[in-house]
Motif scaffolding. Sequence first.
Motif, short mmCIF file in Angstrom:
data_model
loop_
_atom_site.label_atom_id
_atom_site.label_comp_id
_atom_site.label_asym_id
_atom_site.label_seq_id
_atom_site.Cartn_x
_atom_site.Cartn_y
_atom_site.Cartn_z
N VAL A 22 0.89 -1.17 0.00
CA VAL A 22 0.00 0.00 0.00
C VAL A 22 0.92 1.21 0.00
O VAL A 22 1.70 1.41 0.93
CB VAL A 22 -0.91 0.03 1.25
CG1 VAL A 22 -1.75 1.30 1.26
CG2 VAL A 22 -1.78 -1.22 1.31
N ASP A 43 0.39 -5.57 -8.52
CA ASP A 43 -0.50 -5.80 -7.38
C ASP A 43 -0.18 -4.81 -6.25
O ASP A 43 0.37 -5.19 -5.22
CB ASP A 43 -0.32 -7.25 -6.90
CG ASP A 43 -1.14 -7.53 -5.66
OD1 ASP A 43 -2.17 -6.84 -5.45
OD2 ASP A 43 -0.73 -8.41 -4.88
N ARG A 45 -1.63 -1.01 -4.14
CA ARG A 45 -2.67 0.01 -4.00
C ARG A 45 -1.97 1.35 -3.82
O ARG A 45 -1.03 1.44 -3.03
CB ARG A 45 -3.54 -0.31 -2.78
CG ARG A 45 -4.49 0.81 -2.48
CD ARG A 45 -5.56 0.46 -1.49
NE ARG A 45 -6.55 1.51 -1.49
CZ ARG A 45 -7.50 1.63 -0.58
NH1 ARG A 45 -7.60 0.74 0.39
NH2 ARG A 45 -8.36 2.61 -0.65
N ILE A 47 -2.46 5.42 -2.88
CA ILE A 47 -3.31 6.50 -2.40
C ILE A 47 -2.59 7.80 -2.76
O ILE A 47 -1.49 8.07 -2.28
CB ILE A 47 -3.53 6.39 -0.87
CG1 ILE A 47 -4.19 5.03 -0.56
CG2 ILE A 47 -4.38 7.55 -0.35
CD1 ILE A 47 -4.15 4.65 0.92
N LYS A 67 -7.83 1.23 -11.44
CA LYS A 67 -8.60 0.83 -10.25
C LYS A 67 -7.74 0.76 -8.98
O LYS A 67 -8.25 0.70 -7.87
CB LYS A 67 -9.23 -0.56 -10.48
CG LYS A 67 -10.25 -0.60 -11.59
CD LYS A 67 -11.65 -0.34 -11.02
CE LYS A 67 -12.74 -0.46 -12.05
NZ LYS A 67 -12.57 0.31 -13.28
N ARG A 68 -6.42 0.75 -9.16
CA ARG A 68 -5.54 0.60 -8.00
C ARG A 68 -5.33 1.92 -7.26
O ARG A 68 -4.73 1.96 -6.21
CB ARG A 68 -4.17 0.07 -8.47
CG ARG A 68 -4.26 -1.30 -9.12
CD ARG A 68 -2.92 -1.67 -9.74
NE ARG A 68 -2.54 -0.78 -10.82
CZ ARG A 68 -1.33 -0.71 -11.37
NH1 ARG A 68 -0.37 -1.50 -10.94
NH2 ARG A 68 -1.07 0.13 -12.36
N THR A 70 -6.50 5.56 -5.44
CA THR A 70 -7.51 6.37 -4.76
C THR A 70 -6.98 7.80 -4.70
O THR A 70 -5.86 8.02 -4.22
CB THR A 70 -7.72 5.87 -3.31
OG1 THR A 70 -7.92 4.45 -3.35
CG2 THR A 70 -8.93 6.54 -2.68
#
Length: 295
Positions: A22, A43, A45, A47, A67-68, A70
Amino acid sequence: MSHVPVLLHEAIEGLSIVDGDVVVDATLGNAGHSQAILNLKKDIRLIGIDLDRQAIERSKEILGSDKRVTFVCESYRNLKVILEKLGVKEINKILFDFGFSSDQIAQSGRGFSFQSDEPLLMTFSSNSEDGALTAYEIVNSWSEEDIRKVIRNYGEERFAGRIAKGIVKAREKKPIGTTFELVDVIKASTPFAYHRGRIHPATRTFQALRIAVNDELEAIQEGLEEGFRHLAVGGRIVAISFHSHEDRIVKHMFRAWSDAGVANLITKKPITPSDEELLNNPRARSAKMRVLEKI
Ligand SMILES: C[S@@+](CC[C@H](N)C(=O)[O-])C[C@H]1O[C@@H](n2cnc3c(N)ncnc32)[C@H](O)[C@@H]1O
């Protein structure tokens, strides 16, 4: 002029991204670093945080509907709340690339640059609430001594006293409304020889006002603290600074965590841009990057 990410390869290496991470990009800007991070591993995420709505919109266009990612339009100093809202308890990597982007200089219309005539705002946040501090308020309503202190402390400007005096004298006639009006005051208050120096005579005063308007040094400290608090063991902070005030905070905080035995300094000395980067991107001139790992 589109923003060219600074120390891109060095920052990516410093973050040491692995699948499953992340990653927080606390200063998304034009998503230069983020794009490289997303291209690195499938793979993950990401932010992406920025205070500036225009930066978030530009990044959305650049990164598309990945989509990964935010997107969060907020200050990184509120990282705790940001992560709570997203339901994220731990992060693995966080990048801070302080200051402003070339696009903010070129097109924000908020007076970051002394090279175009714009209203004296200097707020990073483009959706500033009414009543937020602006450079206009500082130069037109603060006392001479407070203005001097800002220019001296945050700009390390040797002519801070003269410039503060000049500002107060000029505003007696009429408020100083734009960047060019402020530049004229700075030039009129400083010796002619200073106008022919290595940097523009307004550089330090503009830097100082920008730091004060955005409460940047406090924000950096809080951002780093929250970043470290939410970092998983083995997680990393990469911080890129552009002036001594920023780098000093990073250096001291990293050293304190290292001395307390809760982190390893991955960079004992700051990493600086290569000659090749400096040739292609003059903005990188004063950049220093430090990397820390939580243990
Ligand atoms: C140097 S730019 C980042 C450039 C980015 N790394 C890239 O490669 O495109 C710094 C960004 O940090 C943002 N910023 C400044 N202070 C902030 C804060 N307190 N919270 C969130 N973003 C901030 C600015 O709006 C600006 O877009």
